[in-house]
Enzyme design. Structure first.
Site, PDB file in Angstrom:
ATOM      1  N   ASP A 145       0.826  -1.206   0.000  1.00  0.00           N
ATOM      2  CA  ASP A 145       0.000   0.000   0.000  1.00  0.00           C
ATOM      3  C   ASP A 145       0.860   1.254   0.000  1.00  0.00           C
ATOM      4  O   ASP A 145       1.232   1.744  -1.057  1.00  0.00           O
ATOM      5  CB  ASP A 145      -1.045  -0.009   1.117  1.00  0.00           C
ATOM      6  CG  ASP A 145      -0.499  -0.490   2.456  1.00  0.00           C
ATOM      7  OD1 ASP A 145       0.683  -0.263   2.735  1.00  0.00           O
ATOM      8  OD2 ASP A 145      -1.275  -1.065   3.227  1.00  0.00           O
ATOM      9  N   ASP A 201      -6.028 -11.188   5.525  1.00  0.00           N
ATOM     10  CA  ASP A 201      -6.910 -11.330   6.682  1.00  0.00           C
ATOM     11  C   ASP A 201      -7.389 -10.004   7.235  1.00  0.00           C
ATOM     12  O   ASP A 201      -6.888  -8.932   6.896  1.00  0.00           O
ATOM     13  CB  ASP A 201      -6.168 -12.072   7.796  1.00  0.00           C
ATOM     14  CG  ASP A 201      -5.180 -11.181   8.531  1.00  0.00           C
ATOM     15  OD1 ASP A 201      -5.280 -11.038   9.761  1.00  0.00           O
ATOM     16  OD2 ASP A 201      -4.285 -10.607   7.859  1.00  0.00           O
TER      17      ASP A 201
END
Length: 225
Positions: A145, A201
């Site tokens: 990111d 997750d």
């Protein structure tokens, strides 16, 4: 995915999923019943992930074929992508005059709390990577990111003086200031949204989901710690 919805990106080399990509209704796919109501939509179906991973394996084989490499798998989120990518490279090696002898080593990074990246980065299993000296290294990560985590990891790995470092990332988020640390091999460039599945997750949930999905707000509340 419709041809007019996704395009290759010259910046990352990955498939660009636009900000207004609606995804697919959960009703169109099979997924674990215990996640009913916890997911908003399927973002990238499993079959598309597998096809893209196969192509990345071909690209890696074309660039690194006949070079011994050490695959550095970033756990936990990267284990499924790494396993499928390595399987793809192995399949190409079995059916080609070129081959890539591989060793696989695992490290673990943790920088998320709930759906937010934190400044507190933990690197486990990377204390002594002296065996990387003079080696060709392929770091396999599920998602990049801001790039801060990857930059920290790259600096750590570079300290052990490998011959070469390449990075394969399944997902790159479209966020400001991440251009300085883009992977060499990118699966998909995606909007800045929180996704789960395919070993990604949310507080250890959703790793058992095959597709990459967007978690619902109720799902976030349900599994928040």
């Amino acid at each position: 995915m419709a041809d007019d919805a996704v395009t290759p990106d010259r910046r990352t080399g990955g498939i660009v999923i636009p900000d207004d990509w609606p995804g697919y209704s959960m009703d169109l796919f099979s997924y674990p019943a215990h996640y009913t109501g916890d997911l908003d939509r399927v973002f990238i179906p499993h079959g598309v992930i597998m096809d893209r991973t196969e192509r990345l394996a071909r690209n890696i084989m074309g660039d690194l074929g006949d070079h011994d490499i050490v695959v550095l798998c970033v756990l936990k989120g990267g284990y499924q992508f790494c396993a499928d990518l390595v399987d793809g490279i192995k399949a190409l090696s079995r059916n080609s005059n070129r081959t890539i002898p591989m060793r696989v080593h695992f490290i673990r990074l943790k920088s998320y709390l709930n759906d937010q990246s934190t400044e507190d980065l933990h690197i486990l299993g990377a204390e002594d990577l002296s065996f990387l000296a003079g080696k060709n290294v392929l770091i396999v990560e599920a998602i990049v990111d801001t790039g801060k985590t990857m930059m920290t990891l790259l600096k750590h790995v570079e300290a052990f003086r490998p011959k070469m470092i390449k990075v394969a990332g399944l997902l790159v988020k479209r966020v400001p200031h991440n251009a300085a640390c883009l992977p060499d091999y990118v699966g998909f460039e995606i909007p800045n949204c929180f996704v789960v599945g395919y070993a990604l997750d949310y507080n250890e949930y959703f790793r058992d989901l095959d597709h990459i999905c967007v978690i619902s707000e109720s799902g976030k509340r349900k599994y928040k710690i």
